[in-house]
Design a protein around this motif. Sequence first.
Motif, PDB file in Angstrom:
ATOM      1  N   ILE A 112      -7.561  -6.545  -3.303  1.00 52.35           N
ATOM      2  CA  ILE A 112      -8.264  -5.989  -2.144  1.00 52.35           C
ATOM      3  C   ILE A 112      -7.601  -6.410  -0.839  1.00 52.35           C
ATOM      4  O   ILE A 112      -7.467  -5.634   0.082  1.00 52.35           O
ATOM      5  N   SER A 113      -7.168  -7.666  -0.737  1.00 47.44           N
ATOM      6  CA  SER A 113      -6.536  -8.129   0.500  1.00 47.44           C
ATOM      7  C   SER A 113      -5.072  -8.462   0.227  1.00 47.44           C
ATOM      8  O   SER A 113      -4.760  -9.267  -0.643  1.00 47.44           O
ATOM      9  N   LEU A 173       0.823  -1.215   0.000  1.00 45.61           N
ATOM     10  CA  LEU A 173       0.000   0.000   0.000  1.00 45.61           C
ATOM     11  C   LEU A 173       0.860   1.270   0.000  1.00 45.61           C
ATOM     12  O   LEU A 173       0.572   2.185  -0.776  1.00 45.61           O
ATOM     13  N   PRO A 174       1.919   1.364   0.813  1.00 45.67           N
ATOM     14  CA  PRO A 174       2.744   2.582   0.758  1.00 45.67           C
ATOM     15  C   PRO A 174       3.343   2.837  -0.629  1.00 45.67           C
ATOM     16  O   PRO A 174       3.357   3.984  -1.097  1.00 45.67           O
ATOM     17  N   ALA A 192      -1.303  -9.756   1.711  1.00 48.64           N
ATOM     18  CA  ALA A 192      -0.807 -10.704   2.715  1.00 48.64           C
ATOM     19  C   ALA A 192      -0.307 -10.001   3.971  1.00 48.64           C
ATOM     20  O   ALA A 192      -0.471 -10.513   5.074  1.00 48.64           O
ATOM     21  N   SER A 193       0.265  -8.826   3.826  1.00 49.62           N
ATOM     22  CA  SER A 193       0.796  -8.092   4.979  1.00 49.62           C
ATOM     23  C   SER A 193      -0.279  -7.316   5.724  1.00 49.62           C
ATOM     24  O   SER A 193       0.011  -6.597   6.662  1.00 49.62           O
ATOM     25  N   ASP A 194      -1.506  -7.488   5.321  1.00 53.89           N
ATOM     26  CA  ASP A 194      -2.620  -6.692   5.802  1.00 53.89           C
ATOM     27  C   ASP A 194      -3.387  -7.439   6.888  1.00 53.89           C
ATOM     28  O   ASP A 194      -4.144  -8.349   6.603  1.00 53.89           O
ATOM     29  N   SER A 195      -3.211  -7.027   8.150  1.00 49.49           N
ATOM     30  CA  SER A 195      -3.867  -7.737   9.249  1.00 49.49           C
ATOM     31  C   SER A 195      -5.387  -7.564   9.233  1.00 49.49           C
ATOM     32  O   SER A 195      -6.109  -8.453   9.669  1.00 49.49           O
ATOM     33  N   ILE A 196      -5.889  -6.430   8.722  1.00 51.24           N
ATOM     34  CA  ILE A 196      -7.345  -6.264   8.650  1.00 51.24           C
ATOM     35  C   ILE A 196      -7.885  -6.641   7.282  1.00 51.24           C
ATOM     36  O   ILE A 196      -9.068  -6.601   7.042  1.00 51.24           O
ATOM     37  N   ASN A 197      -6.989  -7.015   6.373  1.00 51.76           N
ATOM     38  CA  ASN A 197      -7.351  -7.643   5.102  1.00 51.76           C
ATOM     39  C   ASN A 197      -8.175  -6.770   4.162  1.00 51.76           C
ATOM     40  O   ASN A 197      -9.070  -7.260   3.500  1.00 51.76           O
TER      41      ASN A 197
END
Length: 109
Positions: free
Chosen positions: A57-58, A37-38, A60-65
């Motif tokens: 949309i989701s 995302l950054p 892998a590094s995304d805890s809230i997905n």
Amino acid sequence: MKRHILLLEDNDAQARSLEKMIKNYSAEIQISHAATLPRARLLLDSGTVFNAFFLDISLASDSINRKGLQLAMDIRSFPQYSRLRFFLSRLIRNIYPLLLTNFTVLPIW
């Protein structure tokens, strides 16, 4: 006229596959790939005018997905993209119904 696509995809194999499909469609398309995302936000802030966005949309590094979904909402904040239409699968719409009030849902998956 060269077209420009921002691709947000953290899976390298899927990103390469998408890039190959897009390039097979037209060699005139330039792809800016971001795995995070950054990095996607940096590309969005770079001044490049994108003609399309392919967003995972989701991540892998995304805890809230839902970081890809957050980027979609961020994209809408730019005046040149305020009327941009997003197309999402029905599955994504079912998972995030309150966040997707202004998104078009495709009848797939």
